[in-house]
Design a protein around this motif. Structure first.
Motif, short mmCIF file in Angstrom:
data_model
loop_
_atom_site.label_atom_id
_atom_site.label_comp_id
_atom_site.label_asym_id
_atom_site.label_seq_id
_atom_site.Cartn_x
_atom_site.Cartn_y
_atom_site.Cartn_z
N HIS A 204 0.86 -1.18 0.00
CA HIS A 204 0.00 0.00 0.00
C HIS A 204 0.90 1.23 0.00
CE1 HIS A 204 -3.90 -1.91 0.99
NE2 HIS A 204 -3.20 -2.75 1.72
N LEU A 205 0.40 2.33 -0.54
CA LEU A 205 1.15 3.58 -0.51
C LEU A 205 0.42 4.61 0.35
CD1 LEU A 205 2.24 3.93 -4.26
CD2 LEU A 205 3.53 2.94 -2.36
N ARG A 206 1.17 5.53 0.88
CA ARG A 206 0.56 6.64 1.61
C ARG A 206 0.11 7.67 0.58
NH1 ARG A 206 4.12 9.52 6.17
NH2 ARG A 206 4.19 7.35 6.90
N ASP A 207 -1.07 7.44 0.02
CA ASP A 207 -1.58 8.30 -1.03
C ASP A 207 -3.07 8.55 -0.81
OD1 ASP A 207 -2.76 5.89 -1.73
OD2 ASP A 207 -1.57 5.61 -3.55
N LEU A 208 -3.71 9.28 -1.74
CA LEU A 208 -5.10 9.68 -1.56
C LEU A 208 -6.03 8.47 -1.51
CD1 LEU A 208 -7.26 11.85 -1.39
CD2 LEU A 208 -7.28 11.95 -3.91
N ALA A 209 -5.81 7.50 -2.39
CA ALA A 209 -6.69 6.33 -2.43
C ALA A 209 -6.69 5.60 -1.09
CB ALA A 209 -6.26 5.39 -3.55
N ASN A 210 -5.51 5.41 -0.52
CA ASN A 210 -5.44 4.69 0.75
C ASN A 210 -5.90 5.55 1.92
OD1 ASN A 210 -4.23 1.86 0.48
ND2 ASN A 210 -2.89 3.07 -0.86
N PHE A 211 -5.79 6.88 1.80
CA PHE A 211 -6.36 7.75 2.82
C PHE A 211 -7.88 7.64 2.83
CE2 PHE A 211 -8.33 11.88 3.84
CZ PHE A 211 -8.00 11.95 5.19
N LEU A 212 -8.48 7.64 1.64
CA LEU A 212 -9.93 7.51 1.56
C LEU A 212 -10.41 6.15 2.07
CD1 LEU A 212 -10.56 9.14 -1.95
CD2 LEU A 212 -10.97 10.15 0.31
N ALA A 213 -9.57 5.14 1.91
CA ALA A 213 -9.95 3.79 2.34
C ALA A 213 -9.70 3.56 3.82
CB ALA A 213 -9.18 2.76 1.52
N TYR A 214 -8.57 4.06 4.33
CA TYR A 214 -8.16 3.71 5.69
C TYR A 214 -7.99 4.91 6.61
CZ TYR A 214 -7.15 -0.70 3.36
OH TYR A 214 -7.26 -1.85 2.63
#
Length: 260
Positions: A204-214
Motif C-alpha cells: 500500500h502507498l501513503r496516497d489519496l486512495a489509501n487515505f480515503l480507504a483507511y
C-alpha cells in the motif's frame, strides 16, 4: 497459467481469508471504535436535539470509515486477484526464488506452487524488539511459518552475492519503520540478487486512495517518494510499477540504472 496449477494455488487460501484476518489480528481497533460509538450515543441521550444531531453525525462517520476500510480490504485481499500472482513474470529459468516476510506469511505456499522448478527460500526478518505491531504477534500465534523458514536480520541476509533470481516482499517491507535500516536492508537485497534478477516489492502507498480507504491508518504506509528514495539509496532501478488495484502497487526492481 495452467488450470491444475491455478487450482493448486487457490487451495491455499480460504474464502474471505484476507478481511477475516484483518478483523482477527486488529480486533482492538474495532472494539475501541464501537465502544466510542456506544459512549457517544449514551451521552447524546442527555443532550438537546441540536447537539444530538452532531453526535449522530460523528457516530455515522466513525462507523462509515470502519465499514469502508473493511470493504476495501475485502476487495484488495479477497477479490482483486492479488494472491493469484498472475502479475508475476515467470520465465521457467529461475533456479532460486526468495520470499521475505515480516512475521506473517501468506505468499510462500503460492510462490511454491507457481515456481515448481525453483528452489524456494523463505526468510522472516521479524524482530520483536524492533517490530512491535500487536497484529503481527497475533498473526504469528495463529499461523505457523512456512516449512523451513529461516530467520534473517535486516542488516545481513545469509545468502551469497549474486545468487538469487527473484526476490519477493509482499506487504512486509513497510514494517521496517527506520529509513536507514530500510535502506541497509535493500542494499542487502541488491547484494544477493543476480545481475539479471528481479525484486517484487508489493505495498500500500501513503496516497489519496489509501487515505480515503483507511483514513489515518494510511500513515502506517510509506509514500511512493519514500520508496523511490530507498531504492535509490540501495542502487536499485525501479523500472516498473504495476497498480494491482487503486490501493496496491508492486514495484519491479533490478540492479542499478535510473529510478522512475
Amino acid at each position: 497459467m495452467e488450470k491444475g496449477q491455478k487450482r493448486e494455488m487457490e487451495k491455499v487460501r480460504k474464502p474471505l481469508q484476507g478481511v477475516t484476518n484483518i478483523i482477527r489480528f486488529n480486533w482492538h481497533f474495532y472494539v475501541i471504535a464501537l465502544a466510542l460509538i456506544l459512549l457517544l450515543l449514551f451521552v447524546a441521550g442527555f443532550l438537546d436535539n441540536a447537539l444530538q444531531t452532531y453526535i449522530y453525525i460523528v457516530c455515522s462517520l466513525v462507523l462509515g470509515a470502519m465499514v469502508i476500510s473493511l470493504l476495501v480490504s475485502m476487495y484488495v485481499y479477497d477479490f482483486s486477484g492479488l494472491y493469484k500472482l498472475q502479475w508475476v513474470e515467470q520465465e521457467n529459468t529461475e533456479n532460486v526464488v526468495v520470499n521475505i516476510n515480516a512475521g506473517f506469511d501468506e505468499t510462500s505456499a503460492l510462490l511454491n506452487a507457481k515456481f515448481k522448478r525453483s528452489e524456494l527460500i523463505v526468510m522472516d526478518f521479524y524482530d520483536p524488539a524492533k517490530h512491535t505491531e500487536v497484529s503481527i504477534k497475533r498473526a504469528r500465534k495463529a499461523f505457523p511459518p512456512f516449512p523451513n523458514t529461516k530467520h534473517t536480520r535486516t542488516d545481513h541476509i545469509q545468502l551469497t552475492d549474486n545468487s538469487v533470481d527473484k526476490i519477493f516482499l509482499t506487504l512486509s517491507a513497510h514494517e521496517i519503520r527506520d529509513e536507514d535500516e530500510r535502506a541497509a536492508f535493500f542494499r542487502e537485497i541488491n547484494r544477493i540478487l543476480k545481475p539479471t534478477g528481479q525484486i517484487y516489492i508489493t505495498e500500500h502507498l501513503r496516497d489519496l486512495a489509501n487515505f480515503l480507504a483507511y483514513n489515518i491508518g494510511f500513515f502506517h504506509f510509506h509514500s511512493k517518494r519514500s520508496w523511490l528514495k530507498t531504492f535509490e539509496k540501495a542502487e536499485l532501478n525501479a523500472g516498473r510499477e504495476i497498480k494491482l488495484t487503486p490501493f496496491i502497487s508492486s514495484f519491479i526492481l533490478t540492479k542499478n540504472g535510473n529510478t522512475l
